[in-house]
Design a protein around this motif. Structure first.
Motif, PDB file in Angstrom:
ATOM      1  N   LEU A  99     -21.122 -12.681  70.949  1.00  0.00           N
ATOM      2  CA  LEU A  99     -21.453 -12.924  72.358  1.00  0.00           C
ATOM      3  C   LEU A  99     -22.194 -11.730  72.953  1.00  0.00           C
ATOM      4  CD1 LEU A  99     -18.082 -14.601  73.299  1.00  0.00           C
ATOM      5  CD2 LEU A  99     -20.333 -15.720  73.448  1.00  0.00           C
ATOM      6  N   ALA A 100     -21.792 -10.527  72.583  1.00  0.00           N
ATOM      7  CA  ALA A 100     -22.496  -9.335  73.074  1.00  0.00           C
ATOM      8  C   ALA A 100     -23.944  -9.351  72.581  1.00  0.00           C
ATOM      9  CB  ALA A 100     -21.782  -8.068  72.598  1.00  0.00           C
ATOM     10  N   HIS A 101     -24.134  -9.749  71.326  1.00  0.00           N
ATOM     11  CA  HIS A 101     -25.486  -9.841  70.751  1.00  0.00           C
ATOM     12  C   HIS A 101     -26.308 -10.893  71.489  1.00  0.00           C
ATOM     13  CE1 HIS A 101     -28.619 -10.091  67.615  1.00  0.00           C
ATOM     14  NE2 HIS A 101     -28.525 -11.402  67.769  1.00  0.00           N
ATOM     15  N   LEU A 102     -25.711 -12.060  71.721  1.00  0.00           N
ATOM     16  CA  LEU A 102     -26.436 -13.133  72.404  1.00  0.00           C
ATOM     17  C   LEU A 102     -26.823 -12.694  73.813  1.00  0.00           C
ATOM     18  CD1 LEU A 102     -24.332 -16.270  71.352  1.00  0.00           C
ATOM     19  CD2 LEU A 102     -26.536 -15.531  70.401  1.00  0.00           C
ATOM     20  N   ARG A 103     -25.865 -12.113  74.526  1.00  0.00           N
ATOM     21  CA  ARG A 103     -26.158 -11.709  75.905  1.00  0.00           C
ATOM     22  C   ARG A 103     -27.217 -10.607  75.923  1.00  0.00           C
ATOM     23  NH1 ARG A 103     -24.251 -14.432  80.317  1.00  0.00           N
ATOM     24  NH2 ARG A 103     -23.614 -12.567  81.460  1.00  0.00           N
ATOM     25  N   ALA A 104     -27.143  -9.686  74.961  1.00  0.00           N
ATOM     26  CA  ALA A 104     -28.115  -8.575  74.919  1.00  0.00           C
ATOM     27  C   ALA A 104     -29.524  -9.078  74.617  1.00  0.00           C
ATOM     28  CB  ALA A 104     -27.698  -7.549  73.871  1.00  0.00           C
ATOM     29  N   HIS A 105     -29.599 -10.251  73.979  1.00  0.00           N
ATOM     30  CA  HIS A 105     -30.924 -10.795  73.622  1.00  0.00           C
ATOM     31  C   HIS A 105     -31.353 -11.922  74.552  1.00  0.00           C
ATOM     32  CE1 HIS A 105     -30.033  -8.441  70.029  1.00  0.00           C
ATOM     33  NE2 HIS A 105     -31.338  -8.473  69.766  1.00  0.00           N
ATOM     34  N   GLY A 106     -30.686 -12.000  75.716  1.00  0.00           N
ATOM     35  CA  GLY A 106     -31.125 -12.950  76.736  1.00  0.00           C
ATOM     36  C   GLY A 106     -30.823 -14.407  76.428  1.00  0.00           C
ATOM     37  N   VAL A 107     -29.883 -14.635  75.502  1.00  0.00           N
ATOM     38  CA  VAL A 107     -29.497 -16.033  75.216  1.00  0.00           C
ATOM     39  C   VAL A 107     -28.608 -16.525  76.362  1.00  0.00           C
ATOM     40  CG1 VAL A 107     -28.268 -17.560  73.617  1.00  0.00           C
ATOM     41  CG2 VAL A 107     -29.654 -15.643  72.740  1.00  0.00           C
ATOM     42  N   LEU A 136     -14.104 -10.827  77.457  1.00  0.00           N
ATOM     43  CA  LEU A 136     -15.084 -11.894  77.702  1.00  0.00           C
ATOM     44  C   LEU A 136     -15.668 -11.733  79.104  1.00  0.00           C
ATOM     45  CD1 LEU A 136     -13.145 -14.947  76.213  1.00  0.00           C
ATOM     46  CD2 LEU A 136     -15.162 -13.821  75.220  1.00  0.00           C
ATOM     47  N   ALA A 137     -14.802 -11.498  80.068  1.00  0.00           N
ATOM     48  CA  ALA A 137     -15.274 -11.307  81.449  1.00  0.00           C
ATOM     49  C   ALA A 137     -16.179 -10.089  81.541  1.00  0.00           C
ATOM     50  CB  ALA A 137     -14.081 -11.155  82.386  1.00  0.00           C
ATOM     51  N   GLY A 138     -15.858  -9.062  80.750  1.00  0.00           N
ATOM     52  CA  GLY A 138     -16.662  -7.840  80.739  1.00  0.00           C
ATOM     53  C   GLY A 138     -18.078  -8.069  80.233  1.00  0.00           C
ATOM     54  N   LEU A 139     -18.263  -9.164  79.499  1.00  0.00           N
ATOM     55  CA  LEU A 139     -19.615  -9.525  79.037  1.00  0.00           C
ATOM     56  C   LEU A 139     -20.338 -10.404  80.063  1.00  0.00           C
ATOM     57  CD1 LEU A 139     -18.867 -10.302  75.265  1.00  0.00           C
ATOM     58  CD2 LEU A 139     -20.184  -8.368  76.178  1.00  0.00           C
ATOM     59  N   GLY A 140     -19.690 -10.583  81.210  1.00  0.00           N
ATOM     60  CA  GLY A 140     -20.294 -11.410  82.256  1.00  0.00           C
ATOM     61  C   GLY A 140     -20.083 -12.894  82.046  1.00  0.00           C
ATOM     62  N   LEU A 141     -19.128 -13.241  81.190  1.00  0.00           N
ATOM     63  CA  LEU A 141     -18.893 -14.654  80.846  1.00  0.00           C
ATOM     64  C   LEU A 141     -17.726 -15.235  81.648  1.00  0.00           C
ATOM     65  CD1 LEU A 141     -19.213 -14.215  76.985  1.00  0.00           C
ATOM     66  CD2 LEU A 141     -20.859 -15.391  78.461  1.00  0.00           C
TER      67      LEU A 141
END
Ligand code: G3I
Length: 359
Positions: free
Chosen positions: A219-227, A257-262
Motif C-alpha cells: 500500500l505504501a508503494h501504491l500510494r507513493a506511485h499515485g495509485v 493504514l490510517a497513517g498511509l492516508g487510507l
C-alpha cells in the motif's frame, strides 16, 4: 397452494413487511450516531425466497453488498455479453429500501468466467481489464458507495514482490495489475470509494503478521506511485476458537493504514464457531465476546468508516459449506439467528458501534 411470485413479494406493501420488524433501533441507527455505517451481504435469491429476512435487512442495515451478483462470472458470463439483471435487482431493492450499495468485486482470482481464464494472457490482460472495469464500473457510475476494486491480492507464501498472490492477473500483467485496476475504476466511476479488500489480517499469528507487513509495504508503494487506492477492506472472517486475538496488534495495524492516508471498512465480518462446543448459549457467548474484542480494537480509529457482516442471519452462511461443524450442527456466525432473533453477537456489534471514535 401457489407460492407468491417474486413480483408479488417485492410489491408487498412496505408497511405490512415492516410490521414484523422489531421496535428497538437497528445496527445502522446505532452506527450512524458516530458517523459510521452498518450493513450486510445479501444473496439475490433472498429477494424472492425470504421476505421475512428483508424486513430485518431494512431494520438493521444502511448499506448492502451482493454476495455474488457483482462478480465477473455473473456480470459477463460470455465475452462481451453483460448480464446485470441480478445486480440490478439488488440495486432496486436497496433503492426502494433507502439503502446504499457497495460493489464486490471487480478484480479477483475467483469467480472468473471460464472464457476469461482461457483468454487472459500478457497480450490480452490490459485490454480485458480496462474494457471490463470501464464497462461495469461505468454501468453503475454514481450509484455505488464503494468498489472492492481488487479482492484478496495477498499471499506472501507464493513468493512474488510485495507478498502478492500468484494469480492469473499477476501472471498476465505483473504487480502493475493493481495500478491498472485502481486507475481504471477511478476513471469509470470517480465517486465510488476504491477499496483493496483482504482477509487473514486479524490475528497475532505468523502468517497473518507476514500478510499485514507485506500489505502495508504494498500500500505504501501504491500510494507513493499515485495509485488511487483509497481504503482497505478488512474482511474479518473471524474464528471464535482463535486465541491469538491481540488488540494492540490490531490497533497498530489500523493506525498504520490510517497513517498511509487510507480509510478502513470492515467488509465481511462473521465468526466461525466450528471449534466450539455444541451448546448454543456457550457458542453465542464466545462468538459475541470474540467479535466484541476485535471490533473494540478496530472501530475507535476515526479512519474506520463502518462494518458489514457477511450475511445478517444464520439462515445462510458460506461457513456451513466451507467449515462444517463435526457435529453437523449449523454454525451461528451472524447477528440474527435462523429465526431472525437478535443474538449476543448482535448486542456485541451494537455496543462496539456505539463507542465514539477516538479523539
Ligand atoms: O454458479 C451459480 C450461478 O450460476 C448463479 O447465477 C448464482 C446465483 O446466486 O449462484 C451461483 O452459485 C454459487 C454462488 O455462490 C451462489 O450465490 C457459486 O457457484 C459459488 O461459487 C458462489 O460462492 C460464493 C463465493 O464467494 C465465490 O464467489 C459465496 O456465495 C460467497 O459467500 C463467497 O464470498 C466470499 C467473498 O466474495 C470474498 N471473501 C470471502 C467470501 C467467502 O468465501
Amino acid at each position: 397452494m401457489s407460492l407468491p411470485t417474486r413480483r408479488a413479494l417485492l410489491a408487498a406493501p412496505a408497511l405490512a413487511l415492516a410490521a414484523a420488524a422489531p421496535a428497538a433501533p437497528g445496527l445502522q441507527a446505532r452506527a450512524s450516531r458516530h458517523g459510521r455505517f452498518y450493513g450486510s451481504a445479501l444473496n439475490v435469491d433472498a429477494l424472492a425466497a425470504d421476505p421475512a429476512l428483508l424486513v430485518h435487512i431494512r431494520q438493521e442495515c444502511g448499506i448492502l453488498v451482493g454476495e455474488y451478483s457483482f462478480k465477473w462470472a455473473e456480470l459477463e458470463p460470455q465475452p462481451g455479453v453483460f448480464d446485470y439483471a441480478k445486480a440490478e435487482e439488488l440495486m432496486a431493492f436497496a433503492a426502494r429500501s433507502g439503502l446504499r450499495m457497495r460493489g464486490h468485486t471487480l478484480i479477483w482470482h475467483e469467480a472468473m468466467p471460464q472464457w476469461l481464464q482461457e483468454q487472459l494472457s500478457p497480450a490480452t490482460g490490459e485490454t480485458l481489464m480496462r474494457r471490463y472495469i470501464g464497462t461495469v464500473a461505468g454501468h453503475f457510475r454514481g450509484r455505488l458507495a464503494h468498489w472492492d476494486v481488487v479482492n484478496e491480492p495477498m499471499h506472501p507464501e507464493d513468493g512474488p514482490p510485495f507478498g502478492l498472490r500468484d494469480t492469473p492477473w499477476l501472471r498476465a500483467l505483473g504487480p502493475g495489475y493493481l495500478d491498472l485496476a485502481f486507475h481504471s475504476c477511478a476513471e469509470a466511476d470517480p465517486g465510488a470509494l476504491r477499496v483493496l479488500n483482504e482477509f487473514g489480517i486479524d490475528y497475532a499469528i505468523d502468517w497473518q503478521e507476514r500478510r499485514r507487513v507485506k500489505l502495508l509495504e504494498l500500500l505504501a508503494h501504491l500510494r507513493a506511485h499515485g495509485v488511487p487506492v483509497q481504503a482497505v477492506g478488512m474482511q474479518a472472517h473471524l474464528d471464535a476458537a482463535e486465541r491469538a486475538l491481540d488488540q494492540k496488534v490490531l490497533e497498530r495495524f489500523v493506525a498504520d493504514l490510517a497513517g498511509l492516508g487510507l480509510k478502513v471498512i470492515v467488509t465481511e465480518l462473521d465468526v466461525r464457531d466450528d471449534g466450539l462446543p455444541a451448546d448454543i448459549a456457550v457458542r453465542d457467548a464466545a462468538v459475541a465476546a470474540h467479535a466484541r474484542a476485535w471490533l473494540d480494537a478496530v472501530l475507535p480509529n476515526p479512519a474506520v468508516l463502518g462494518v458489514l457482516t457477511w450475511g445478517l442471519s444464520d439462515r445462510h452462511s458460506w461457513l456451513d459449506a466451507r467449515f462444517p461443524r463435526r457435529d453437523g450442527l449449523p454454525q451461528r456466525p451472524l447477528p440474527l439467528d435462523a429465526q431472525l432473533r437478535r443474538k449476543p453477537l448482535w448486542a456485541a456489534i451494537a455496543a462496539s458501534l456505539e463507542q465514539p471514535p477516538a479523539p
